[in-house]
Design a protein around this motif. Structure first.
Motif, mmCIF file in Angstrom:
data_model
loop_
_atom_site.group_PDB
_atom_site.id
_atom_site.type_symbol
_atom_site.label_atom_id
_atom_site.label_comp_id
_atom_site.label_asym_id
_atom_site.label_seq_id
_atom_site.Cartn_x
_atom_site.Cartn_y
_atom_site.Cartn_z
ATOM 1 N N ALA A 1 37.645 34.293 -40.384
ATOM 2 C CA ALA A 1 38.614 33.205 -40.271
ATOM 3 C C ALA A 1 40.021 33.754 -40.474
ATOM 4 N N VAL A 2 40.995 33.040 -39.965
ATOM 5 C CA VAL A 2 42.396 33.427 -40.080
ATOM 6 C C VAL A 2 43.151 32.305 -40.797
ATOM 7 N N ARG A 3 43.999 32.687 -41.735
ATOM 8 C CA ARG A 3 44.772 31.689 -42.470
ATOM 9 C C ARG A 3 46.019 31.330 -41.677
ATOM 10 N N GLN B 1 48.306 27.621 -44.253
ATOM 11 C CA GLN B 1 47.534 27.329 -45.463
ATOM 12 C C GLN B 1 46.105 26.879 -45.188
ATOM 13 N N ILE B 2 45.657 26.966 -43.944
ATOM 14 C CA ILE B 2 44.309 26.535 -43.602
ATOM 15 C C ILE B 2 43.562 27.698 -42.942
ATOM 16 N N TYR B 3 42.323 27.925 -43.351
ATOM 17 C CA TYR B 3 41.509 28.974 -42.740
ATOM 18 C C TYR B 3 40.810 28.415 -41.499
ATOM 19 N N ILE B 4 41.073 29.048 -40.380
ATOM 20 C CA ILE B 4 40.544 28.590 -39.095
ATOM 21 C C ILE B 4 39.618 29.664 -38.540
ATOM 22 N N LEU C 1 55.076 33.589 -37.511
ATOM 23 C CA LEU C 1 54.806 33.762 -36.089
ATOM 24 C C LEU C 1 53.373 33.378 -35.749
ATOM 25 N N LEU C 2 52.438 33.704 -36.628
ATOM 26 C CA LEU C 2 51.040 33.368 -36.398
ATOM 27 C C LEU C 2 50.862 31.860 -36.274
ATOM 28 N N THR C 3 51.483 31.123 -37.191
ATOM 29 C CA THR C 3 51.405 29.663 -37.161
ATOM 30 C C THR C 3 52.114 29.104 -35.938
ATOM 31 N N ALA C 4 53.289 29.651 -35.634
ATOM 32 C CA ALA C 4 54.057 29.162 -34.487
ATOM 33 C C ALA C 4 53.309 29.385 -33.178
ATOM 34 N N LEU C 5 52.671 30.558 -33.028
ATOM 35 C CA LEU C 5 51.909 30.844 -31.819
ATOM 36 C C LEU C 5 50.715 29.914 -31.688
ATOM 37 N N TYR C 6 50.011 29.719 -32.784
ATOM 38 C CA TYR C 6 48.822 28.859 -32.772
ATOM 39 C C TYR C 6 49.203 27.416 -32.415
ATOM 40 N N ASN C 7 50.284 26.934 -33.008
ATOM 41 C CA ASN C 7 50.697 25.544 -32.793
ATOM 42 C C ASN C 7 51.412 25.323 -31.469
#
Length: 266
Positions: free
Chosen positions: A201-203, A206-209, A247-253
């Protein structure tokens, strides 16, 4: 969503010569774009350019969900429609979705036999049925899609090949011509590190997906999404303590936020 809503399918799309030049997916997409065009006309000036032409907004990520396919196939379907002059796309850049102009199906648009329209009226109803498995998939998007089609999104094994796949996917050559500095390469490396990770999973925010879901969403990223993320980064006025996590969150969203921004003109 209105369960009674339906798409209009121009009969000329399922008659020759167009039928032999368009896949079932291209026919579905054109019908979908045609419905969006009608909405644009109803909305008046909001979806009208300075030349008075109406346009629609339909990012690659939307096509991927509509057709239940990966990025490369969605782009291929768009290319089919462009090759037949059924649509034209205008790139806006800066994270904004392309403007899509839906061209009417007339003799000046594609080459028809003189009696093509007459032949449409005589099409056997059995020939008008689309029964391929691909068409069936457009009606039902299964929750485990990302598990089944993951290998089609990132088929490479070597890390260097993954980097190359990602660069092709996001049109790196085009993006690299813009003054993005090192952030573009940082994004490419971040995507590669994530999709090749052995973690379960990737955080993100704040959430593990589950890693498979993250890989699938990253497989939908296009140049538009990368531009959108970089543009958001440039506009950010708050302190970023962990750039990689940001960046990880921005890319995912961005898969969802870009669609929303395009629809509401943000």
């Amino acid at each position: 969503m209105d369960e009674k809503a339906f798409l209009k399918l121009p009969r000329v799309l399922i008659s020759e010569p167009l039928r032999s030049k368009l896949s079932d997916s291209a026919i579905v997409l054109y019908s979908y774009l045609l419905s969006l065009y009608e909405l644009s006309v109803k909305n008046g000036e909001r979806f009208r350019d300075k030349n008075g032409r109406y346009y629609v907004v339909c990012p690659i990520s939307t096509v991927m969900r509509l057709l239940n396919c990966c990025n490369n196939k969605a782009e291929s379907v768009y290319m089919q429609l462009e090759n037949q002059n059924l649509i034209s796309r205008k790139r806006q850049g800066l994270g904004k979705a392309n403007l899509i102009y839906v061209n009417p199906i007339v003799e000046s648009t594609v080459t028809y036999a003189k009696n093509a329209l007459d032949q449409c009226d005589n099409i056997d109803s059995e020939n008008a049925k689309i029964t391929s498995a691909e068409m069936e998939k457009t009606h039902t998007i299964k929750n485990d899609y990302y598990q089944k089609d993951l290998n089609n999104i990132y088929p490479s094994i070597r890390y260097e090949d993954v980097i190359e796949d990602i660069r092709n996917q996001i049109e790196y050559d085009v993006l690299s011509e813009r003054d993005y500095g090192g952030v573009l390469d940082e994004i490419v490396n971040l995507i590669a590190d994530t999709v090749t990770s052995d973690a379960q999973a990737v955080r993100i925010n704040q959430i593990y997906i589950p890693i498979d879901k993250v890989r699938w969403r990253f497989g939908q990223l296009t140049a538009e999404h990368i531009e959108y993320v970089i543009s958001s980064l440039e506009k950010n006025t708050t302190e970023i303590r962990n750039m990689r996590a940001y960046l990880l969150t921005a890319l995912y969203n961005s898969i969802d936020t870009l669609d929303t921004a395009a629809l509401y003109g943000a």
